[in-house]
Design a protein around this motif. Structure first.
Motif, PDB file in Angstrom:
ATOM      1  N   PRO A  72       0.787  -1.137   0.018  1.00 19.93           N
ATOM      2  CA  PRO A  72       0.144  -0.111   0.028  1.00 19.93           C
ATOM      3  C   PRO A  72       0.943   1.219  -0.019  1.00 19.93           C
ATOM      4  N   ALA A  73       0.361   2.330  -0.548  1.00 17.88           N
ATOM      5  CA  ALA A  73       1.047   3.535  -0.664  1.00 17.88           C
ATOM      6  C   ALA A  73       1.121   3.918   0.940  1.00 17.88           C
ATOM      7  N   ALA A  74       2.235   4.868   0.992  1.00 13.76           N
ATOM      8  CA  ALA A  74       2.386   5.444   2.448  1.00 13.76           C
ATOM      9  C   ALA A  74       1.081   6.140   2.976  1.00 13.76           C
ATOM     10  N   SER A  75       0.572   6.647   1.932  1.00 12.81           N
ATOM     11  CA  SER A  75      -0.548   7.841   2.387  1.00 12.81           C
ATOM     12  C   SER A  75      -1.857   7.107   2.553  1.00 12.81           C
ATOM     13  N   GLU A  76      -1.994   5.884   2.315  1.00  8.64           N
ATOM     14  CA  GLU A  76      -3.120   4.961   2.629  1.00  8.64           C
ATOM     15  C   GLU A  76      -3.366   4.836   4.151  1.00  8.64           C
ATOM     16  N   SER A  77      -4.494   4.805   4.342  1.00  6.59           N
ATOM     17  CA  SER A  77      -4.771   4.619   6.011  1.00  6.59           C
ATOM     18  C   SER A  77      -4.940   3.230   6.298  1.00  6.59           C
ATOM     19  N   VAL A  78      -4.725   2.673   7.488  1.00  5.48           N
ATOM     20  CA  VAL A  78      -5.025   1.147   8.128  1.00  5.48           C
ATOM     21  C   VAL A  78      -6.307   0.720   7.524  1.00  5.48           C
ATOM     22  N   ALA A  79      -7.264   1.586   7.230  1.00  9.05           N
ATOM     23  CA  ALA A  79      -8.706   1.011   6.413  1.00  9.05           C
ATOM     24  C   ALA A  79      -8.483   0.149   5.324  1.00  9.05           C
ATOM     25  N   THR A  80      -7.289   0.519   4.533  1.00  5.31           N
ATOM     26  CA  THR A  80      -6.953  -0.028   3.514  1.00  5.31           C
ATOM     27  C   THR A  80      -6.529  -1.561   3.654  1.00  5.31           C
ATOM     28  N   ASN A  81      -6.344  -1.921   4.589  1.00  3.44           N
ATOM     29  CA  ASN A  81      -5.754  -3.597   4.960  1.00  3.44           C
ATOM     30  C   ASN A  81      -6.605  -4.307   4.141  1.00  3.44           C
ATOM     31  N   SER A  82      -5.919  -5.147   3.192  1.00  2.47           N
ATOM     32  CA  SER A  82      -6.546  -6.012   2.337  1.00  2.47           C
ATOM     33  C   SER A  82      -7.064  -7.007   2.908  1.00  2.47           C
ATOM     34  N   SER A  83      -7.868  -8.027   2.347  1.00  2.00           N
ATOM     35  CA  SER A  83      -8.573  -9.190   3.125  1.00  2.00           C
ATOM     36  C   SER A  83      -7.339 -10.365   3.024  1.00  2.00           C
ATOM     37  N   LEU A  84      -6.259  -9.905   2.751  1.00  2.00           N
ATOM     38  CA  LEU A  84      -5.178 -11.187   3.115  1.00  2.00           C
ATOM     39  C   LEU A  84      -4.475 -10.851   4.469  1.00  2.00           C
ATOM     40  N   VAL A  85      -4.743  -9.749   5.044  1.00  2.00           N
ATOM     41  CA  VAL A  85      -4.424  -9.289   6.418  1.00  2.00           C
ATOM     42  C   VAL A  85      -5.165 -10.056   7.410  1.00  2.00           C
ATOM     43  N   PRO A  86      -4.624 -10.936   8.366  1.00  2.00           N
ATOM     44  CA  PRO A  86      -5.383 -11.469   9.401  1.00  2.00           C
ATOM     45  C   PRO A  86      -6.089 -10.372  10.249  1.00  2.00           C
ATOM     46  N   ALA A  87      -7.442 -10.926  10.511  1.00  2.00           N
ATOM     47  CA  ALA A  87      -8.378 -10.148  11.347  1.00  2.00           C
ATOM     48  C   ALA A  87      -7.604  -9.742  12.646  1.00  2.00           C
ATOM     49  N   PRO A  88      -7.415  -8.659  13.254  1.00  2.00           N
ATOM     50  CA  PRO A  88      -7.177  -8.537  14.647  1.00  2.00           C
ATOM     51  C   PRO A  88      -7.873  -9.461  15.863  1.00  2.00           C
ATOM     52  N   ASP A  89      -9.160  -9.842  15.343  1.00  2.00           N
ATOM     53  CA  ASP A  89      -9.913 -10.467  16.346  1.00  2.00           C
ATOM     54  C   ASP A  89      -9.075 -11.850  16.629  1.00  2.00           C
ATOM     55  N   LEU A  90      -8.361 -12.630  15.676  1.00  2.00           N
ATOM     56  CA  LEU A  90      -7.798 -13.909  15.964  1.00  2.00           C
ATOM     57  C   LEU A  90      -6.883 -13.757  17.075  1.00  2.00           C
ATOM     58  N   ALA A  91      -6.325 -12.460  17.629  1.00  2.00           N
ATOM     59  CA  ALA A  91      -5.548 -12.416  18.642  1.00  2.00           C
ATOM     60  C   ALA A  91      -6.187 -12.717  20.058  1.00  2.00           C
ATOM     61  N   LEU A  92      -7.556 -12.642  19.949  1.00  2.00           N
ATOM     62  CA  LEU A  92      -8.406 -12.924  20.868  1.00  2.00           C
ATOM     63  C   LEU A  92      -8.433 -11.823  22.243  1.00  2.00           C
ATOM     64  N   GLY A  93      -7.660 -10.772  22.009  1.00  2.00           N
ATOM     65  CA  GLY A  93      -7.470  -9.743  23.290  1.00  2.00           C
ATOM     66  C   GLY A  93      -6.786 -10.273  24.294  1.00  2.00           C
ATOM     67  N   ARG A  94      -6.101 -11.333  24.198  1.00  2.00           N
ATOM     68  CA  ARG A  94      -5.244 -12.094  25.428  1.00  2.00           C
ATOM     69  C   ARG A  94      -3.952 -12.234  25.238  1.00  2.00           C
ATOM     70  N   GLU A  95      -3.174 -12.950  26.088  1.00  2.00           N
ATOM     71  CA  GLU A  95      -1.817 -12.872  26.227  1.00  2.00           C
ATOM     72  C   GLU A  95      -1.640 -14.229  25.676  1.00  2.00           C
ATOM     73  N   TRP A  96      -0.616 -14.470  24.643  1.00  2.00           N
ATOM     74  CA  TRP A  96      -0.277 -15.843  24.257  1.00  2.00           C
ATOM     75  C   TRP A  96       1.168 -16.041  24.617  1.00  2.00           C
ATOM     76  N   THR A  97       1.413 -17.189  25.111  1.00  2.00           N
ATOM     77  CA  THR A  97       2.821 -17.965  25.566  1.00  2.00           C
ATOM     78  C   THR A  97       3.100 -18.955  24.937  1.00  2.00           C
TER      79      THR A  97
END
Length: 257
Positions: A72-97
């Motif tokens: 993506p161009a430097a001027s593009e916002s994070v909202a332009t993350n493509s569908s290839l980018v894993p959704a942040p929900d996968l992190a489950l908002g928790r600690e992983w060890t």
């Protein structure tokens, strides 16, 4: 869109004033990136002595995508993350060890899915796909900042997973990246240029933010960092303070729960 590909090098000056030198090198880096579409990692160090040497450092961790048309161009916002980018929900908002094998040593790690959900989701997704298996850590810095940079399948600082993403998450307000920190590499001036490259801080390092912020801290090494000592002490292949480790250092098994 053609992919960005930047070669990375290090610059140092003990004579030029920090502000002038920083501005000059930043402008040169931008111009070269526009002309050659190459990817830059620059470290500017300017120092003076008052009782002991005081060092002002500016560092950019740069890399490009592994496939053409994915940057993506430097001027593009994070909202332009493509569908290839894993959704942040996968992190489950928790600690992983769990653990990461680096250069044959097992590092116990903790990832912060609450403070850096996008980065952790991305790392987990790539690890589950065994993307990192066998990738060599391509950069070791031994002066000014102290990091081992890994995650580039091309092995030269130009590679990634075929996509880029943002935003910057959980960057330290004081620019201090403590020993053991795991943080994402990115192109200077572009908050949406992260991919798969990350760095391990093996000694406290002050890395000033640039115009768009700092560097995403997504976890830390909780045990076993001393396993990298042999690699660090061996230095770089060419004897410089910034280059490929003299000892080939590959990523191995990653186990996170």
């Amino acid at each position: 869109m053609a992919s960005k590909k930047k070669t990375q090098n290090i610059y140092a000056s003990a004579q030029a004033s920090a502000q002038k030198f920083e501005a000059h090198k930043a402008a040169a880096a931008i111009k070269k990136a526009q002309q050659a579409s190459d990817n830059r990692f620059a470290l500017i160090v300017s120092g003076g002595a008052v009782v002991a040497a005081m060092v002002l450092q500016l560092a950019y961790f740069g890399f490009g995508p592994g496939q053409a048309g994915s940057t993506p161009a430097a001027s593009e916002s994070v909202a332009t993350n493509s569908s290839l980018v894993p959704a942040p929900d996968l992190a489950l908002g928790r600690e992983w060890t769990g653990s990461i094998e680096v250069g044959g040593s097992t590092l116990a790690v903790s990832l912060d899915g609450a403070k850096a959900p996008q980065a952790v989701a991305n790392f987990l997704s790539l690890a589950n796909k065994k993307f990192f298996d066998g990738i060599a850590c391509h950069r070791l810095t031994t002066a000014g900042i102290y990091v081992l940079q890994c995650g580039d399948p091309n092995g030269d600082g130009s590679g990634g997973p075929g996509y880029n993403w943002g935003p910057i998450e959980n960057a330290p307000a004081d620019n201090l990246y403590k020993e053991g920190v795991l943080a994402m590499a990115r192109v200077g001036g572009d908050p949406s240029s992260m991919g798969s490259q990350f760095f391990i801080v093996y000694k406290d390092s002050n890395i000033p933010s640039d115009a768009v912020g700092g560097y995403t801290v997504f976890g830390k090494v909780t045990k076993g960092l001393s396993g990298l000592n042999k690699i660090i002490k061996a230095g770089t292949q060419d004897g410089s303070s910034d280059g490929k480790p003299a000892i080939e250092t590959k990523l191995g098994a990653i186990d996170l729960k």
